[in-house]
Design a protein around this motif. Structure first.
Motif, short mmCIF file in Angstrom:
data_model
loop_
_atom_site.label_atom_id
_atom_site.label_comp_id
_atom_site.label_asym_id
_atom_site.label_seq_id
_atom_site.Cartn_x
_atom_site.Cartn_y
_atom_site.Cartn_z
N TYR A 95 6.40 -8.43 2.20
CA TYR A 95 5.76 -9.22 3.25
C TYR A 95 5.49 -8.36 4.48
CZ TYR A 95 5.09 -12.85 6.77
OH TYR A 95 4.58 -13.61 7.77
N ASP A 96 6.51 -7.53 4.84
CA ASP A 96 6.30 -6.63 5.98
C ASP A 96 5.17 -5.66 5.70
OD1 ASP A 96 8.37 -7.89 7.26
OD2 ASP A 96 9.89 -6.42 6.63
N VAL A 97 5.17 -5.10 4.47
CA VAL A 97 4.09 -4.17 4.10
C VAL A 97 2.74 -4.88 4.15
CG1 VAL A 97 3.15 -2.77 2.22
CG2 VAL A 97 5.59 -2.69 2.73
N LEU A 98 2.75 -6.15 3.64
CA LEU A 98 1.50 -6.91 3.65
C LEU A 98 1.03 -7.16 5.07
CD1 LEU A 98 -0.62 -8.47 2.05
CD2 LEU A 98 0.89 -10.46 2.13
N ILE A 99 1.97 -7.49 5.97
CA ILE A 99 1.61 -7.70 7.38
C ILE A 99 1.05 -6.41 7.99
CG2 ILE A 99 2.52 -8.21 9.68
CD1 ILE A 99 2.18 -10.65 7.91
N ASN A 100 1.74 -5.28 7.66
CA ASN A 100 1.25 -3.99 8.17
C ASN A 100 -0.14 -3.67 7.64
OD1 ASN A 100 3.64 -3.57 9.60
ND2 ASN A 100 4.63 -2.54 7.88
N ARG A 101 -0.33 -3.97 6.34
CA ARG A 101 -1.65 -3.70 5.75
C ARG A 101 -2.72 -4.59 6.40
NH1 ARG A 101 0.70 0.01 4.63
NH2 ARG A 101 1.02 1.03 2.59
#
Length: 353
Positions: A95-101
């Motif tokens: 989720y964090d990676v998705l938010i960063n992306r």
């Protein structure tokens, strides 16, 4: 209380029997009957207890199996919980990676928008620069055309000056021939009486011009230059223009000697820096004082002190090397014109006196 073993029950009954409790209480026979009945009941109970014990053992086995199953399920639950926690953590990371992306994607979209605007501005600026370049190209072409027209006009003017010089030479030859004819008639008194004072002046002036020049149409140049390569190039250029080079001196002393020894020199082209005891400026000053011949200086240096010394000598021209063809032609023609005009004025004064 749960009886776990029939052996213990038998032991208990044997102990009761050994006490003779029932014999003393009920009598022997009755006790025997009761004992028999009790014994049968005991066997029944024993069998029941054995069945119960077997069931109990079976139940314990089942309980142990159930407990084992519960332990397995507990372990599975623990593993599932561990996997769930790991998956939860992984999901949180994803989720964090998705938010960063998503944030990076938004930043890239914004950057792309800015780049698109910059590209549009750059294209507009390029278009404006192309228009400016086109204007400069058109202006350059116009200037090239104007320069071509000026060069053509300059070439025509140069050609016209040469033609005028030729016509002037023809007129001078005609004047010489006319003067000769008048001189042939000068011994006739009737002709002399018929001439007016203006005709008399023209006859005298023409006579003086004939006496000072062997060929009035020839323009004679003396070169004073110690650089043999440059003097050869300049000699070829002068001859190409239409002048006659009567000599080339390499020093000031030699120039003074040649200026007095040549029958007629119209202009002296002299380099300021000469090898020898005297330089070009002093040489020109002495020639000017002795013969009055026009001098045009040539030099590769144009410092203030040199220009001041040139002005003092009352030179008739100043050329900076490398020498331009048109400037050379203009300086020589002006010097010759001034000299001939001055000579004509002197002749008039002499004729008037």
């Amino acid at each position: 209380m749960v009886i776990s073993s029939t052996g213990n029950l038998r032991t208990l009954l044997e102990n009761i029997k050994s006490l003779d409790f029932f014999n003393r209480l009920f009598g022997w026979r009755r006790i025997e009957e009761l004992n028999t009945v009790a014994y049968h009941e005991f066997l029944t109970i024993t069998h029941a207890l054995e069945a119960i014990n077997a069931q109990n053992n079976q139940a314990q086995i089942q309980i142990r199996q159930i407990y084992g199953d519960l332990e397995d399920q507990k372990n599975q639950y623990s593993q599932l919980k561990t996997d769930h926690d790991a998956l939860k953590n992984s999901t949180g990371s994803i989720y964090d990676v998705l938010i960063n992306r998503e944030n990076e994607l938004a930043a890239l979209k914004e950057s792309e928008l800015r780049n698109g605007l910059r590209l549009i501005e750059s294209e507009q600026e390029s278009e404006r620069l192309r228009e400016i370049i086109d204007q400069y190209i058109r202006l350059f072409q116009e200037k090239e055309n104007e320069l071509g027209v000026l060069k053509e006009a300059d070439s025509k003017n140069t050609q016209r000056i040469l033609e005028l010089n030729k016509e002037s030479d023809k007129l001078q030859n005609a004047i010489v021939q006319f003067t000769r004819k008048l001189n042939l008639k000068e011994s006739d008194p009737g002709v002399l009486k018929e001439t007016d004072p203006e005709n008399t002046k023209r006859i005298v002036r023409s006579h003086v011009m004939i006496r000072n020049a062997g060929n009035s149409s020839e323009k004679r140049i003396l070169l004073v230059e110690d650089d043999s390569n440059f003097s050869k190039m300049l000699e070829d250029l002068l001859r190409e223009i239409g002048y006659t080079v009567v000599g080339i001196a390499v020093s000031g002393e030699e120039a003074i000697t040649m200026a007095g020894g040549v029958s007629r020199v119209d202009v002296i082209l002299i380099d300021i820096h000469l090898a020898g005891e005297i330089d070009g400026i002093e040489t020109a000053r002495r020639i000017k004082g002795l013969y009055g011949t026009p001098t045009i200086f040539m030099t590769a240096h144009a410092d203030n002190e040199t220009i001041r010394r040139v002005v003092v000598t009352e030179s008739d021209g100043y050329l900076v090397k490398p020498i331009n063809r048109q400037e050379l032609f203009a300086n020589i023609e002006i010097a010759i014109y001034k000299k001939r005009k001055n000579d004509s004025l002197i002749e008039r004064r002499a004729a008037t006196n």
